[in-house]
Design an enzyme around this catalytic site. Structure first.
Site, PDB file in Angstrom:
ATOM      1  N   ASP A 149       0.844  -1.193   0.000  1.00 28.63           N
ATOM      2  CA  ASP A 149       0.000   0.000   0.000  1.00 28.63           C
ATOM      3  C   ASP A 149       0.880   1.245   0.000  1.00 28.63           C
ATOM      4  O   ASP A 149       1.494   1.572   1.007  1.00 28.63           O
ATOM      5  CB  ASP A 149      -0.906  -0.046   1.245  1.00 28.63           C
ATOM      6  CG  ASP A 149      -1.743   1.214   1.394  1.00 28.63           C
ATOM      7  OD1 ASP A 149      -1.876   1.957   0.395  1.00 28.63           O
ATOM      8  OD2 ASP A 149      -2.264   1.436   2.503  1.00 28.63           O
ATOM      9  N   ASN A 192      -0.160   4.481  -0.670  1.00 28.58           N
ATOM     10  CA  ASN A 192      -0.768   5.767  -0.312  1.00 28.58           C
ATOM     11  C   ASN A 192      -1.556   5.727   0.994  1.00 28.58           C
ATOM     12  O   ASN A 192      -2.325   6.638   1.303  1.00 28.58           O
ATOM     13  CB  ASN A 192      -1.631   6.309  -1.461  1.00 28.58           C
ATOM     14  CG  ASN A 192      -2.860   5.437  -1.698  1.00 28.58           C
ATOM     15  OD1 ASN A 192      -2.990   4.373  -1.092  1.00 28.58           O
ATOM     16  ND2 ASN A 192      -3.743   5.881  -2.558  1.00 28.58           N
ATOM     17  N   ASP A 251      -4.091   3.815   2.375  1.00 31.56           N
ATOM     18  CA  ASP A 251      -5.522   3.603   2.605  1.00 31.56           C
ATOM     19  C   ASP A 251      -5.854   2.140   2.900  1.00 31.56           C
ATOM     20  O   ASP A 251      -7.010   1.741   2.912  1.00 31.56           O
ATOM     21  CB  ASP A 251      -6.351   4.104   1.414  1.00 31.56           C
ATOM     22  CG  ASP A 251      -6.033   3.312   0.141  1.00 31.56           C
ATOM     23  OD1 ASP A 251      -5.132   2.453   0.165  1.00 31.56           O
ATOM     24  OD2 ASP A 251      -6.708   3.567  -0.885  1.00 31.56           O
ATOM     25  N   ASP A 292      -1.522  -1.010  -4.123  1.00 26.09           N
ATOM     26  CA  ASP A 292      -1.790  -0.156  -5.287  1.00 26.09           C
ATOM     27  C   ASP A 292      -0.548  -0.029  -6.167  1.00 26.09           C
ATOM     28  O   ASP A 292       0.503  -0.608  -5.870  1.00 26.09           O
ATOM     29  CB  ASP A 292      -2.252   1.233  -4.811  1.00 26.09           C
ATOM     30  CG  ASP A 292      -1.324   1.787  -3.727  1.00 26.09           C
ATOM     31  OD1 ASP A 292      -0.098   1.613  -3.866  1.00 26.09           O
ATOM     32  OD2 ASP A 292      -1.821   2.358  -2.724  1.00 26.09           O
ATOM     33  N   ASP A 349      -3.014  -8.645 -17.347  1.00 23.48           N
ATOM     34  CA  ASP A 349      -4.036  -9.680 -17.388  1.00 23.48           C
ATOM     35  C   ASP A 349      -5.099  -9.236 -18.388  1.00 23.48           C
ATOM     36  O   ASP A 349      -5.536  -8.082 -18.358  1.00 23.48           O
ATOM     37  CB  ASP A 349      -4.670  -9.821 -15.992  1.00 23.48           C
ATOM     38  CG  ASP A 349      -4.841 -11.263 -15.575  1.00 23.48           C
ATOM     39  OD1 ASP A 349      -5.566 -11.985 -16.273  1.00 23.48           O
ATOM     40  OD2 ASP A 349      -4.254 -11.657 -14.543  1.00 23.48           O
ATOM     41  N   ASP A 377      -6.888 -14.720 -19.419  1.00 21.21           N
ATOM     42  CA  ASP A 377      -7.710 -15.409 -18.430  1.00 21.21           C
ATOM     43  C   ASP A 377      -8.680 -16.407 -19.082  1.00 21.21           C
ATOM     44  O   ASP A 377      -9.349 -16.059 -20.064  1.00 21.21           O
ATOM     45  CB  ASP A 377      -8.511 -14.321 -17.694  1.00 21.21           C
ATOM     46  CG  ASP A 377      -9.225 -14.832 -16.477  1.00 21.21           C
ATOM     47  OD1 ASP A 377      -8.542 -15.195 -15.498  1.00 21.21           O
ATOM     48  OD2 ASP A 377     -10.470 -14.854 -16.468  1.00 21.21           O
ATOM     49  N   GLU A 423      -4.296 -18.880 -19.890  1.00 17.59           N
ATOM     50  CA  GLU A 423      -4.669 -19.715 -18.752  1.00 17.59           C
ATOM     51  C   GLU A 423      -5.681 -20.737 -19.255  1.00 17.59           C
ATOM     52  O   GLU A 423      -6.690 -20.366 -19.861  1.00 17.59           O
ATOM     53  CB  GLU A 423      -5.309 -18.872 -17.642  1.00 17.59           C
ATOM     54  CG  GLU A 423      -5.596 -19.710 -16.390  1.00 17.59           C
ATOM     55  CD  GLU A 423      -6.806 -19.246 -15.595  1.00 17.59           C
ATOM     56  OE1 GLU A 423      -6.905 -19.607 -14.412  1.00 17.59           O
ATOM     57  OE2 GLU A 423      -7.684 -18.551 -16.151  1.00 17.59           O
ATOM     58  N   HIS A 476      -2.717 -16.509  -7.504  1.00 16.28           N
ATOM     59  CA  HIS A 476      -3.796 -15.970  -6.674  1.00 16.28           C
ATOM     60  C   HIS A 476      -5.005 -16.891  -6.579  1.00 16.28           C
ATOM     61  O   HIS A 476      -5.968 -16.556  -5.909  1.00 16.28           O
ATOM     62  CB  HIS A 476      -4.217 -14.621  -7.262  1.00 16.28           C
ATOM     63  CG  HIS A 476      -4.768 -14.783  -8.657  1.00 16.28           C
ATOM     64  ND1 HIS A 476      -3.992 -15.208  -9.721  1.00 16.28           N
ATOM     65  CD2 HIS A 476      -6.021 -14.642  -9.145  1.00 16.28           C
ATOM     66  CE1 HIS A 476      -4.751 -15.309 -10.796  1.00 16.28           C
ATOM     67  NE2 HIS A 476      -5.986 -14.962 -10.480  1.00 16.28           N
ATOM     68  N   ASP A 477      -4.973 -18.031  -7.272  1.00 15.22           N
ATOM     69  CA  ASP A 477      -6.124 -18.939  -7.260  1.00 15.22           C
ATOM     70  C   ASP A 477      -5.914 -20.198  -6.431  1.00 15.22           C
ATOM     71  O   ASP A 477      -6.797 -21.054  -6.393  1.00 15.22           O
ATOM     72  CB  ASP A 477      -6.446 -19.380  -8.700  1.00 15.22           C
ATOM     73  CG  ASP A 477      -7.040 -18.260  -9.524  1.00 15.22           C
ATOM     74  OD1 ASP A 477      -7.659 -17.355  -8.933  1.00 15.22           O
ATOM     75  OD2 ASP A 477      -6.892 -18.295 -10.757  1.00 15.22           O
TER      76      ASP A 477
HETATM   77  C1  GLC Z   1      -9.216 -17.110 -13.708  1.00 17.13           C
HETATM   78  C2  GLC Z   1      -8.628 -16.206 -12.665  1.00 17.13           C
HETATM   79  C3  GLC Z   1      -9.478 -16.266 -11.433  1.00 17.13           C
HETATM   80  C4  GLC Z   1     -10.858 -15.784 -11.777  1.00 17.13           C
HETATM   81  C5  GLC Z   1     -11.429 -16.550 -12.964  1.00 17.13           C
HETATM   82  C6  GLC Z   1     -12.599 -15.825 -13.552  1.00 17.13           C
HETATM   83  O1  GLC Z   1      -9.194 -18.432 -13.335  1.00 17.13           O
HETATM   84  O2  GLC Z   1      -7.297 -16.539 -12.431  1.00 17.13           O
HETATM   85  O3  GLC Z   1      -8.955 -15.523 -10.383  1.00 17.13           O
HETATM   86  O4  GLC Z   1     -11.711 -15.929 -10.686  1.00 17.13           O
HETATM   87  O5  GLC Z   1     -10.512 -16.686 -14.016  1.00 17.13           O
HETATM   88  O6  GLC Z   1     -12.177 -14.656 -14.202  1.00 17.13           O
HETATM   89 CA    CA Z   2      -3.486   2.209  -1.305  1.00 21.27          CA
END
Ligand code: GLC
Ligand code: CA
Length: 555
Positions: free
Chosen positions: A31, A33, A35, A39, A108, A204, A258, A330-331
């Protein structure tokens, strides 16, 4: 001859095979800034840190305006920056600085669906004679497809008087890619960012964008994936992707797709031959070594299953296409909590780095992986943020006890990879000056960048060594792959070979001491131990400590 030149000014298209990518989920990175939300100011500040890992590129998860039903994967404007993250000027600063530091930047691209708050959808709802009417997939009667997140894949819209398709949440209506106007929009989005200087896209769920004609019912197999065979790798997928490729061909950039449920066979269609329209794909087989089909259904971790998945992709793509190598994003929950041991965090975290990074492919490191972050265990389901934690994960198991359900969430929630990055032992882990948008993992006092920096034997410093070794060696970059002892339940061993140079990577997944035997063809041959996650005289002692990993060069 096995030594390779470091990258300086370089073309990403010519060099992506030897690059290391660092993935940033901006909201939880840093972060800048004050909040409580990560970011682009924070990303800017930490670019030097990322470079210090030896990364050659960053991949930014979606930074576009989004109502955050799926944290950025529900986009309401493709050509702008989410105000939580900054603005276009700040984005340009990040892009310029990334380039100055000798790195590339990948965005992305999420075009299977938009947010229901995107102006196209707002128009499309208005009626059949609206110019955006056919931007989405509308039907009078739904078919039997399931949403991957929650319930059925169709939602009735009062205003339009029809159902729309959403493979993900209700707030993520699927675009109708069969409409040439939609494809023109996608190309215009690509040009917009490429003209600004970005170096490519992570695309994606790109294998979902062409649906089978007539949208036939799926066989009701497993809830949540019902219908997948009618929307995965659809009839026009290669045609549409080739159209997009004609845009990207004009730039020095790469495309990484992906592909949920991608098999080797389908991946090769995207990556080779006349349909070649992607440079690499993210496959999922190796993320299934402790579950069945989806992460909702757990099984104990099975090393043989992991090795089989790794080897299948290594053997099949060698000489034909190029792999992505990753263990976290992140999944998925954190890898130490899944395939390693939280108790032996350093040992298993470093071993896991060796086990994937030295295969053939481009390396991806997800924020926090390099410091050995682990899963979070929140007490109450309402403290979780991710939609999939609260929908499928939770609702499919309503009959189970609360305790069982919480155990499931602790093991599988995507939120475990989305807690704020742990920078220091200070309050809020140095992620922010104020209370962050999401709970910090309570282990931050022990697990953080600052403490890892100061310990020469830390996971972080070991990642740096791994990256350096990988990038300096042609054998580890281009060499072929061969697995040994595939039936072992404790050891994962593979060879990389390049023009007569033979290297051996040996990883123990055991919590105990294991006696390791070399393959016959390596016995008694002089060698050099280039890397090990334990110190001391290890070279000829073949008793492997818990989660020990070694890289040998044979002379
Ligand atoms: C991909 C992304 C995931 C998202 C999904 C729908 O699998 O990595 O985070 O929820 O697509 O966009
Ligand atoms: Ca921030």
């Amino acid at each position: 001859m096995e030594q390779q030149e470091p990258l300086r000014e370089f073309s990403i298209r010519d060099n992506y095979r030897r690059m290391v990518f660092y993935q940033i989920w901006v909201r939880s990175f840093f972060d800048g800034n004050g909040d409580g939300i990560g970011d682009l100011y924070g990303v800017y500040d930490k670019l030097g840190y990322i470079r210090s890992l030896g990364a050659d590129a960053i991949w930014l998860c979606p930074v576009y305006p989004s109502p955050n039903a799926d944290y950025g994967y529900d986009i309401s404007d493709y050509k702008s920056i989410h105000p939580d993250f900054g603005d276009m000027e700040q984005f340009r600063k990040v892009l310029d600085r990334t380039h100055q530091l000798g790195m590339k930047l990948i965005m992305d691209l999420v075009v299977n669906h938009t947010s229901d708050e995107h102006p196209w959808f707002k128009e499309s709802r208005k009626g059949k004679d609206n110019p955006y009417s056919d931007y989405y997939i509308w039907r009078d009667k739904p078919n039997n497809w399931d949403s991957l997140f929650e319930g059925k894949a169709w939602e009735y819209d009062e205003m339009r008087g029809q159902y729309y398709l959403h493979i993900f949440s209700k707030k993520q209506p699927d675009l109708n890619m069969d409409n040439p106007k939609v494809r023109e929009e996608v190309k215009s989005i690509m040009r917009f960012w490429l003209d600004m200087g970005v170096d490519g896209f992570r695309e994606d769920v790109i294998n979902f964008i062409s649906k089978k004609e007539g949208l036939p019912d799926g066989l009701p197999f497993i809830p949540a994936v019902n219908g997948m065979f009618a929307y995965k790798d659809g009839p026009h997928i290669h045609e549409y992707l080739s159209e997009f490729r004609r845009v990207t061909e004009k730039y020095d950039c790469i495309q990484i797709g992906e592909g949920p449920m991608t098999t080797v066979k389908t991946a090769l269609m995207y990556l080779t031959g006349k349909h070649r329209s992607l440079d690499m794909m993210f496959s999922f087989d190796h993320m299934m070594a402790d579950c069945l089909f989806t992460e909702y259904i757990h099984l104990p971790f099975n090393l043989k299953k992991l090795k089989k998945a790794f080897s299948k992709w290594q053997y099949s793509l060698n000489g034909r296409a190029w792999n992505t190598l990753y263990l976290e994003n992140h999944d998925h929950p954190r890898i130490i909590s899944r395939y390693g041991s939280e108790k032996l965090r350093r040992e298993s975290g470093t071993m896991l780095a060796v086990c994937y990074m030295f295969q053939q492919g481009s390396v991806f490191i997800y924020q926090g992986q390099e410091i050995g972050m682990t899963n979070i265990r929140l007490r109450d389901i309402n403290e979780y943020k991710d939609i999939s934690s609260k929908t499928n994960f939770w609702k499919y198991h309503l009959k189970d006890s609360l305790e069982d359900r919480m155990r499931r969430i602790h093991r599988s929630s995507r939120d475990s990879s989305r807690t704020p990055m742990q920078w220091t032992a200070a309050k809020y882990a140095g992620f922010s000056r104020v209370k962050p948008w999401f709970t910090v993992n309570p282990n931050y006092k022990r697990v953080n960048v600052a403490s890892e920096e100061s310990d020469p034997d830390s996971i972080l410093n070991f990642y740096r060594r791994c990256v350096r070794l990988k990038k300096s060696s042609r054998v580890l970059t281009y060499g072929s792959y061969r697995e040994y002892f595939p039936d072992s339940h404790e050891i994962y061993m593979y060879e990389r070979e390049y023009w007569g140079h033979h290297w051996l990577i040996i990883c123990s997944f055991s919590k105990h001491i294991v006696n390791v035997k070399l393959p016959k063809n390596f016995e008694g041959r002089p060698n050099e131990l280039l890397l090990c996650n334990y110190s001391g005289e290890r070279k000829d002692n073949m008793c492997f400590e818990p989660y020990e990993a070694r890289v040998y060069r044979f002379l």
